[in-house]
Design a protein around this motif. Sequence first.
Motif, short mmCIF file in Angstrom:
data_model
loop_
_atom_site.label_atom_id
_atom_site.label_comp_id
_atom_site.label_asym_id
_atom_site.label_seq_id
_atom_site.Cartn_x
_atom_site.Cartn_y
_atom_site.Cartn_z
N PHE A 131 -1.94 18.03 6.58
CA PHE A 131 -1.02 18.91 5.85
C PHE A 131 0.41 18.45 6.10
O PHE A 131 0.65 17.59 6.96
CB PHE A 131 -1.20 20.37 6.30
N GLY A 159 4.52 22.50 9.31
CA GLY A 159 3.64 23.66 9.09
C GLY A 159 2.86 23.99 10.36
O GLY A 159 3.06 23.39 11.42
N THR A 177 -0.44 23.64 11.26
CA THR A 177 -1.37 22.67 11.83
C THR A 177 -0.55 21.58 12.51
O THR A 177 -0.89 21.11 13.62
CB THR A 177 -2.28 22.08 10.73
N ASP A 178 0.52 21.19 11.86
CA ASP A 178 1.44 20.19 12.41
C ASP A 178 2.00 20.66 13.76
O ASP A 178 2.08 19.89 14.71
CB ASP A 178 2.58 20.02 11.39
N HIS A 182 -8.36 22.14 10.94
CA HIS A 182 -8.70 23.54 11.24
C HIS A 182 -10.00 23.94 10.55
O HIS A 182 -10.87 23.09 10.30
CB HIS A 182 -7.52 24.46 10.90
N ALA A 236 -2.18 26.13 0.62
CA ALA A 236 -2.03 24.72 0.97
C ALA A 236 -3.14 23.86 0.38
O ALA A 236 -3.55 22.87 0.97
CB ALA A 236 -1.99 24.59 2.49
N SER A 260 -8.00 25.10 2.11
CA SER A 260 -7.08 25.33 3.23
C SER A 260 -7.25 26.75 3.74
O SER A 260 -7.85 27.61 3.08
CB SER A 260 -5.64 25.10 2.78
N SER A 274 -4.95 29.03 4.11
CA SER A 274 -4.21 29.99 3.27
C SER A 274 -4.98 30.28 1.98
O SER A 274 -4.95 31.41 1.47
CB SER A 274 -2.83 29.42 2.95
N GLY A 299 0.92 21.81 2.02
CA GLY A 299 0.85 22.44 3.35
C GLY A 299 1.65 23.71 3.26
O GLY A 299 2.38 23.93 2.27
N THR A 300 1.57 24.55 4.28
CA THR A 300 2.31 25.80 4.16
C THR A 300 3.75 25.68 4.65
O THR A 300 4.49 26.66 4.58
CB THR A 300 1.55 26.97 4.82
N ASP A 304 -0.58 33.00 6.09
CA ASP A 304 -0.41 31.77 6.88
C ASP A 304 -0.59 32.05 8.36
O ASP A 304 -0.43 33.18 8.83
CB ASP A 304 0.97 31.16 6.62
N GLN A 305 -0.92 30.96 9.08
CA GLN A 305 -1.14 31.10 10.50
C GLN A 305 0.14 31.57 11.20
O GLN A 305 1.24 31.18 10.82
CB GLN A 305 -1.57 29.76 11.13
#
Length: 327
Positions: free
Chosen positions: A33, A37, A39-40, A90, A154, A158, A160, A184-185, A202-203
């Motif tokens: 992604f 964001g 995951t990053d 994820h 995303a 994903s 989201s 990506g978010t 979103d996370q």
Amino acid sequence: MKRMLVIAAAALTLVAHAQNFPGSKPISIVVPFAAGGPTDKVARDLAVAMAKTLPGGNFVVENVAGAGGTIGASKIARANPDGHSLLLFHIGMAATPALYRKLSYKPLEDFEFLGMVNDVPMTLIGKPQLPANTYRDFENYIRANAGKLNIAHAGLGSASHICGMLWQAQLQSKEAMTTIPFGGTAPAMNALVGGQVDVMCDQTTNTTAQIESGRVKAFAVTTAKPLADHKLLKYYPSLQEMGMKGFDLTIWHGLYAPKGTPAAITTALNDAMKKALKDPEFIKKQEALGALVVTDKRVDPAEHKKFVAAEIQKIKVAVDASGKYAD
Ligand code: ASP
């Protein structure tokens, strides 16, 4: 004969490499992604913690965004199995095989499982210009504006996307929202803050700071119960409390290497992960963002694989029942 010699020579090179791992070559962690964001964020924090625990380990994070994470995941499925190409993915690792019927990788066959990292709740958030301040107000606003709102995600598969789909399935609104996919978010968040999109799931690793600074409005969390122990997120109800039956969504992350990565290397990486996940600094950073770092049992590669296999089955049943696929 010549081909066999080449194969044997390649195998010998891998064995020699495994003994010297990681050597001086950087270890690249692909995040499927966009940069910046959630995951990053997990990957970058993990890379910092693992660099401390893997002697000589020099990590870089590479963002390979697109198609709900499937482009980055297929890149690692085909990468050289020398321990220098890893994937941090994820729940999409389990959701994409159900959603994409022509997926170019097989999660259980094309990867070595290195261990799970954390569990991250999600939040339902809206653009700051929305007039609603509570979840109930927000639902009323959605009903009054049926068909006019848009929701960011995303990409298909994903987190989201899954969250938004589950939420909209239970939302008593006449018309669906228009979905707007991003790589990506992180870019989706920019669009939300700027008011170009209305709503997103979103996370918390991406939303906590934005909620705290008032750049977005939060309405609810996706776990069954509110996050009672978090200094900021404890103020938001769970979607289940707000009447969404059985709504309970937590996003897990895991680390993977291409299939065929030598055992000496996967063991070294797994050992480094186990130590990194006990690093108080890593734990503190993750907890501040609402994430829960997993215990040793789940950093175990066999447990990790078993868990993903079960999730694949669970998500496939739900996707097949809905009849909605990405292709
Ligand atoms: N949060 C994103 C998702 O919805 C992925 C990301 O940008 O990290 O899956």
